[in-house]
Enzyme design. Structure first.
Site, PDB file in Angstrom:
ATOM      1  N   HIS A 264       0.806  -1.456  -0.157  1.00  0.00           N
ATOM      2  CA  HIS A 264      -0.193   0.166   0.289  1.00  0.00           C
ATOM      3  C   HIS A 264       1.023   1.104  -0.008  1.00  0.00           C
ATOM      4  CE1 HIS A 264      -3.649   2.605   1.160  1.00  0.00           C
ATOM      5  NE2 HIS A 264      -2.738   3.934   2.219  1.00  0.00           N
ATOM      6  N   GLU A 265       1.703   1.456   1.035  1.00  0.00           N
ATOM      7  CA  GLU A 265       2.667   2.775   0.915  1.00  0.00           C
ATOM      8  C   GLU A 265       3.160   3.110  -0.082  1.00  0.00           C
ATOM      9  OE1 GLU A 265       1.621   4.276   3.131  1.00  0.00           O
ATOM     10  OE2 GLU A 265       0.581   3.562   4.093  1.00  0.00           O
ATOM     11  N   HIS A 268       1.820   4.724  -3.265  1.00  0.00           N
ATOM     12  CA  HIS A 268       1.928   5.853  -2.746  1.00  0.00           C
ATOM     13  C   HIS A 268       3.563   6.491  -3.178  1.00  0.00           C
ATOM     14  CE1 HIS A 268      -1.852   6.969  -0.343  1.00  0.00           C
ATOM     15  NE2 HIS A 268      -1.651   6.344   0.614  1.00  0.00           N
ATOM     16  N   GLU A 294      -4.969   7.114  -2.862  1.00  0.00           N
ATOM     17  CA  GLU A 294      -4.819   6.513  -2.671  1.00  0.00           C
ATOM     18  C   GLU A 294      -5.907   5.374  -3.973  1.00  0.00           C
ATOM     19  OE1 GLU A 294      -5.190   5.100   0.026  1.00  0.00           O
ATOM     20  OE2 GLU A 294      -4.707   6.879   0.988  1.00  0.00           O
TER      21      GLU A 294
END
Ligand code: ZN
Length: 498
Positions: A264-265, A268, A294
């Site tokens: 997830h990170e 980003h 997101e």
């Protein structure tokens, strides 16, 4: 002053602003990773002073002169300078809505609220955090009233995280989601659950660190420009395309938790690392909104990361680093990683129930900002909404209203970005599937075509274009939540067989 001179002044101003942002960001990163607990106190002093400097710089005579000069000559300016002027004006309006003392007070409050929230969460004691939340709400209402008096206060909050978004659009979006997600959740509840014992195997932390390295390599995260740290609540901090920091939290008996935080990170981070280098040190650097952000992180985490193909790709690494995992097949891990059931913690929720967690927060935020709810009553409201949407109620505030850090950082209006971002991602997927062998590439570990697709349509623009433009450019059609719902139904079918 000539236009050329004005642009040089603007460049210089934004470089200095970048330096302050950089310094404050490093302090914040340090505070969330390795700094000792009581460092929040000196950090608060430094943050307050740096925030004052930031305020002086952005609202000072020099900055105002440059802005006024360029504002009156927009027809003679290129697109990048025009957008910088637009973004500066928006920020200036926000900053000037507070006096310098109020602005510094706000920065100090943010620092304190974050420290108190950590403590309150640890002790599961909402009463500790409530007075700070009350102040955060007051500040948010003050910003809304002064910056956008023409709007409903919560619409101001939504627009802050997703430029152009309002409650009307959000209501329609969530209502479309509710109609198809709620019956699907009921159907899943009545089904036999996949065995998830594999997700609880003992996976030593030092081995999980090695897994993070391998996952970051697959994702194409350049380690000379992006590092990974450890924290309580994973986040990503970006400074320039040459300095992005992701974080994770390792749990020995829950390797999927850190694995999906890293993916997830990492999503980003890829967005930040892919911005046009020409935008570094200007207000155009960095992703445009949290919804678009997101849409990158959740795309990598769920659509790619929780796919059968990605898990098959990762299977040899998983079994090498943790041989016990070899007792299960890649298919078992795929099913365990996609097990869907109502749960209490948003960040650990499965893809299907996730938007319900967002709806709870959306309704509470609307009440907080537009209504006159008593801050003391929020835990009760939280629990009631969890009962309504997920059919379960937390037994303590740590697993309830205190679980997320957003409100302690004044991030009211942020949550809908997660649900919107997830939905945007499903539509990117549809487009990518039409133009190349998406799943074949994931299975073989070649994510370059995916990075190229996102890089060309989204990442390189950083903050130059508005989110609506970015979405249209990427999707080639209007945003349609039914793509997301089709995707979710397909995924559940793959896991549960109906
Ligand atoms: Zn995120």
């Amino acid at each position: 002053m000539t236009i050329k001179e004005a642009i040089e002044k603007l460049n210089d101003l934004e470089r200095r602003e970048f330096a302050l942002h950089h310094a404050m960001g490093i302090l914040d990163y340090d505070g969330n990773t390795v700094a000792p607990k009581l460092s929040y106190e000196p950090r608060g002093v430094t943050m307050g002073i740096l925030a004052e400097e930031e305020y002086k710089l952005a609202t000072g005579r020099e900055a105002r002169d440059v802005l006024d000069f360029l504002k009156n000559r927009t027809v003679e300016l290129g697109e990048t300078v025009r957008r910088r002027i637009e973004l500066r004006e928006k920020d200036l309006k926000e900053m000037e809505s507070l006096s310098m003392a109020e602005y510094a007070g706000f920065a100090t409050l943010m620092n304190e609220a974050s420290a108190v929230w950590h403590e309150a969460k640890e002790k599961s004691d909402y009463a500790l955090f409530a007075p700070y939340l009350e102040k955060v709400i007051d500040y948010t209402k003050l910003f809304a009233a002064r910056v956008a008096p023409e709007k409903a206060p919560y619409d101001y909050c939504l627009d802050k995280y997703e430029e152009g978004l309002d409650s009307k659009t959000c209501d329609a979006f969530f209502s479309a989601l509710r109609q198809r997600i709620v019956p699907l959740v009921e159907k899943v509840k009545a089904s036999r659950q996949p065995d998830d014992a594999v997700s609880k195997v003992y996976f030593p932390v030092h081995k999980q660190r090695m897994l993070s390295d391998r996952v970051m390599a697959i994702m194409g995260l350049d380690r000379d420009r992006c590092t990974i740290g450890e924290t309580e609540h994973p986040f990503t901090t970006d400074f320039t395309r040459n300095d992005v920091r992701i974080t994770t939290k390792y749990k020995e008996n829950s390797f999927l938790s850190s694995l999906y935080s890293v993916v997830h990170e990492g999503g980003h981070a890829l967005y930040e690392l892919g911005g046009d280098p020409a935008f570094s040190y200007t207000s155009l650097r960095g992703g445009v909104t949290m919804g678009i952000h997101e849409s990158q992180s959740r795309f990598f985490e769920n659509i790619i990361g929780r796919s059968r193909q990605f898990i098959e790709l990762l299977y040899p690494d998983l079994t090498e680093l943790c041989p016990e995992i070899g007792k299960w097949t890649a298919e078992d891990i795929f099913r365990a990683a996609n097990r869907s059931e109502p749960s209490l913690i948003r960040t650990e929720a499965d893809e299907l129930t996730y938007p319900l967690h967002i709806m709870v927060r959306y309704e509470i935020e609307q009440q907080m900002i537009n209504g006159s709810v008593n801050v003391r009553d929020l835990p009760e409201m939280w629990n009631e909404l969890y009962r309504k949407y997920l059919g379960i109620v937390p037994s303590c505030d740590r697993d309830g209203i205190l679980q997320d850090s957003h409100w302690s950082g004044a991030g009211i209006g942020y949550f809908p970005s997660y649900a919107l971002g997830s939905a945007y991602g499903a539509q990117y997927l549809k487009r990518m599937e039409e133009s190349f062998d998406f799943w074949g590439d994931v299975r073989s570990g070649d994510l370059e075509p995916i990075r190229q697709w996102l890089g060309e349509r989204i990442w390189k623009y950083a903050s130059l274009k508005k989110p609506a433009w970015i979405l249209n450019n990427a999707m080639g059609e209007a945003f349609d939540p039914s793509c997301y719902l089709d995707y979710l139904e397909g995924k559940i079918k793959e896991v549960y067989g109906f």
